[in-house]
Design an enzyme around this catalytic site. Structure first.
Site, PDB file in Angstrom:
ATOM      1  N   ASN A  24      31.521 -11.743  12.667  1.00 14.20           N
ATOM      2  CA  ASN A  24      32.952 -12.112  12.905  1.00 14.20           C
ATOM      3  C   ASN A  24      33.098 -13.053  13.972  1.00 14.20           C
ATOM      4  O   ASN A  24      33.948 -13.809  13.875  1.00 14.20           O
ATOM      5  CB  ASN A  24      33.163 -10.622  13.589  1.00 14.20           C
ATOM      6  CG  ASN A  24      33.858 -10.009  12.513  1.00 14.20           C
ATOM      7  OD1 ASN A  24      34.645  -9.948  12.024  1.00 14.20           O
ATOM      8  ND2 ASN A  24      33.126  -8.786  12.080  1.00 14.20           N
ATOM      9  N   ASN A 117      39.635  -5.512  19.347  1.00 20.78           N
ATOM     10  CA  ASN A 117      38.494  -5.213  18.845  1.00 20.78           C
ATOM     11  C   ASN A 117      38.893  -5.014  17.208  1.00 20.78           C
ATOM     12  O   ASN A 117      39.794  -4.974  16.885  1.00 20.78           O
ATOM     13  CB  ASN A 117      38.067  -3.736  19.304  1.00 20.78           C
ATOM     14  CG  ASN A 117      36.871  -3.249  18.590  1.00 20.78           C
ATOM     15  OD1 ASN A 117      35.695  -3.843  18.617  1.00 20.78           O
ATOM     16  ND2 ASN A 117      36.979  -2.071  18.301  1.00 20.78           N
ATOM     17  N   HIS A 119      37.481  -3.156  13.819  1.00 23.38           N
ATOM     18  CA  HIS A 119      36.766  -1.752  13.364  1.00 23.38           C
ATOM     19  C   HIS A 119      36.795  -1.751  11.935  1.00 23.38           C
ATOM     20  O   HIS A 119      37.644  -1.938  11.207  1.00 23.38           O
ATOM     21  CB  HIS A 119      37.459  -0.280  13.821  1.00 23.38           C
ATOM     22  CG  HIS A 119      36.901   0.847  13.682  1.00 23.38           C
ATOM     23  ND1 HIS A 119      35.889   1.249  14.157  1.00 23.38           N
ATOM     24  CD2 HIS A 119      37.136   1.586  12.814  1.00 23.38           C
ATOM     25  CE1 HIS A 119      35.405   2.405  13.744  1.00 23.38           C
ATOM     26  NE2 HIS A 119      35.983   2.712  12.670  1.00 23.38           N
ATOM     27  N   ASP A 160      38.431   3.001  19.642  1.00 22.33           N
ATOM     28  CA  ASP A 160      39.016   2.766  18.613  1.00 22.33           C
ATOM     29  C   ASP A 160      40.266   3.300  18.541  1.00 22.33           C
ATOM     30  O   ASP A 160      40.864   4.197  17.488  1.00 22.33           O
ATOM     31  CB  ASP A 160      38.320   3.308  17.507  1.00 22.33           C
ATOM     32  CG  ASP A 160      36.685   2.857  17.225  1.00 22.33           C
ATOM     33  OD1 ASP A 160      36.639   1.832  17.781  1.00 22.33           O
ATOM     34  OD2 ASP A 160      35.795   3.597  16.777  1.00 22.33           O
ATOM     35  N   GLU A 189      37.352  -8.064   7.201  1.00 20.16           N
ATOM     36  CA  GLU A 189      37.289  -8.342   8.676  1.00 20.16           C
ATOM     37  C   GLU A 189      37.479  -9.642   9.156  1.00 20.16           C
ATOM     38  O   GLU A 189      38.090 -10.199   9.802  1.00 20.16           O
ATOM     39  CB  GLU A 189      35.889  -7.588   9.372  1.00 20.16           C
ATOM     40  CG  GLU A 189      35.844  -6.374   9.326  1.00 20.16           C
ATOM     41  CD  GLU A 189      34.427  -5.553   9.861  1.00 20.16           C
ATOM     42  OE1 GLU A 189      34.102  -6.210  11.046  1.00 20.16           O
ATOM     43  OE2 GLU A 189      33.879  -4.811   9.224  1.00 20.16           O
TER      44      GLU A 189
HETATM   45  C1  GRF Z   1      31.623  -5.106  12.386  1.00 17.93           C
HETATM   46  O1  GRF Z   1      31.433  -4.492  11.183  1.00 17.93           O
HETATM   47  C2  GRF Z   1      32.844  -4.919  13.195  1.00 17.93           C
HETATM   48  O2  GRF Z   1      33.753  -4.230  12.440  1.00 17.93           O
HETATM   49  C3  GRF Z   1      32.267  -3.827  14.179  1.00 17.93           C
HETATM   50  O3  GRF Z   1      30.922  -4.333  14.525  1.00 17.93           O
HETATM   51  C4  GRF Z   1      30.534  -5.158  13.324  1.00 17.93           C
HETATM   52  C5  GRF Z   1      29.914  -6.498  14.024  1.00 17.93           C
HETATM   53  O4  GRF Z   1      29.499  -7.182  12.940  1.00 17.93           O
HETATM   54  N1  GRF Z   1      33.017  -3.709  15.364  1.00 17.93           N
HETATM   55  P1  GRF Z   1      29.230  -8.754  13.078  1.00 17.93           P
HETATM   56  O5  GRF Z   1      27.894  -8.792  14.297  1.00 17.93           O
HETATM   57  O6  GRF Z   1      30.445  -9.545  13.456  1.00 17.93           O
HETATM   58  O7  GRF Z   1      28.412  -9.486  11.709  1.00 17.93           O
END
Ligand code: GRF
Length: 216
Positions: A24, A117, A119, A160, A189
Site C-alpha cells: 500500500n 487507515n 482495512h 476499524d 486497496e
Molecule cells: C493490508 O491488507 C491493509 O488492508 C492492512 O494491512 C495490510 C498491509 O499490506 N491494514 P501492505 O504491507 O500494504 O502490503
C-alpha cells in the site's frame, strides 16, 4: 455542525509496522508522486527496520524514520515521538498502511480526522481487534458472504471504527481461499487508498458525525 477537514499543506506521512510488504505504501507513493495531485509523501515512519516499506522508501528517496517501541518507556512516549516528527515537518495527513499498533487517544486527538487507515473488508463488518491479515478473509469466506472489499476510514479511538471515506466491493468466488480473496482485495486497496488521499489533499472531505461527505 459540519466539520471541515483541515486543508493540508499536501505533505503526508505513512506509518507501517510489523513485517508488512509495504504494497500500500508503494501504491500510495506511485499514485501520489506520478500525477499532478496535490499530495506529497514526505515521511515514512516504521516501527520495524526490516519491513518492505523501508526498502521501498529508500529506493524512492523518501525520508524514513525507524522508531522501535522498545526505545520508549510507554506507548504514549512512542506516539509522542511520532507526533513530534509529523508536526515538525508540517505534515497534514497520516496514513496507516499495515500499522498494527493501536494509537494512543492523545495521538488521535492531536490529529483528529487527519489519520486514515485501510482495512481489507467492508467495514463495519469483519473489523475490530484481532481482525487482520488472512483472518479477515477466512472470516468472510466462513460467513458465506458473497461480497467483500476494502475500506478507507478515518481513525478514531476504536479499532476499524472511524468514519468511512471510501469503499470498494470485491466479489467472493465459490472457490476462493483466504489467499486468493486477499490478493483481489489488495488490488482494490491499492486503487482506493490513493483516491481517498487525493480527495483529502484537495480539501474535498468533510466529516459530520460518522458520515464523510465528498464535496464537489
Ligand atoms: C493490508 O491488507 C491493509 O488492508 C492492512 O494491512 C495490510 C498491509 O499490506 N491494514 P501492505 O504491507 O500494504 O502490503
Amino acid at each position: 455542525m459540519e466539520k471541515q477537514v483541515p486543508h493540508p499543506k499536501s505533505q503526508i506521512a505513512v506509518l507501517v509496522s510489523g513485517h508488512g510488504r509495504g504494497s500500500n505504501f508503494q501504491a500510495i507513493v506511485e499514485a501520489v508522486e506520478s500525477g499532478p495531485g496535490p499530495a506529497h509523501v514526505r515521511l515514512l515512519v516504521s516501527a520495524n527496520a526490516e519491513c518492505g516499506a523501508v526498502e521501498r522508501a529508500g529506493s524512492h528517496g523518501i525520508e524514513t524514520l525507524v522508531l522501535s517501541p522498545k526505545q520508549f518507556d510507554s506507548e504514549l512516549a512512542f506516539d509522542e515521538a511520532i507526533a513530534e516528527a509529523i508536526a515538525s515537518r508540517g505534515i497534514e495527513l497520516v496514513c496507516l498502511a499495515g500499522y498494527m499498533r493501536k494509537l494512543t487517544p492523545e495521538f488521535i486527538r492531536q490529529f483528529r480526522n487527519r489519520i486514515m487507515n485501510i482495512h481489507p473488508a467492508l467495514l463495519p463488518a469483519f473489523g475490530g481487534q484481532g481482525m487482520y491479515g488472512l483472518r479477515v478473509h477466512e472470516a468472510v469466506i466462513e460467513s458465506g458472504a458473497k461480497f467483500s472489499g476494502a475500506t478507507v476510514h478515518f481513525v478514531d479511538e476504536e479499532y476499524d471504527h472511524g468514519p468511512i471515506i471510501a469503499q470498494a466491493i470485491v466479489s467472493v468466488a465459490d472457490d476462493d481461499t483466504p489467499q486468493t480473496l486477499a490478493d483481489r482485495v489488495l488490488r482494490a486497496e491499492h486503487r482506493i487508498y490513493p483516491e481517498a488521499i487525493a480527495l483529502f489533499a484537495k480539501g474535498r472531505l468533510s466529516v459530520n458525525g460518522r458520515r464523510v461527505r465528498v464535496n464537489p
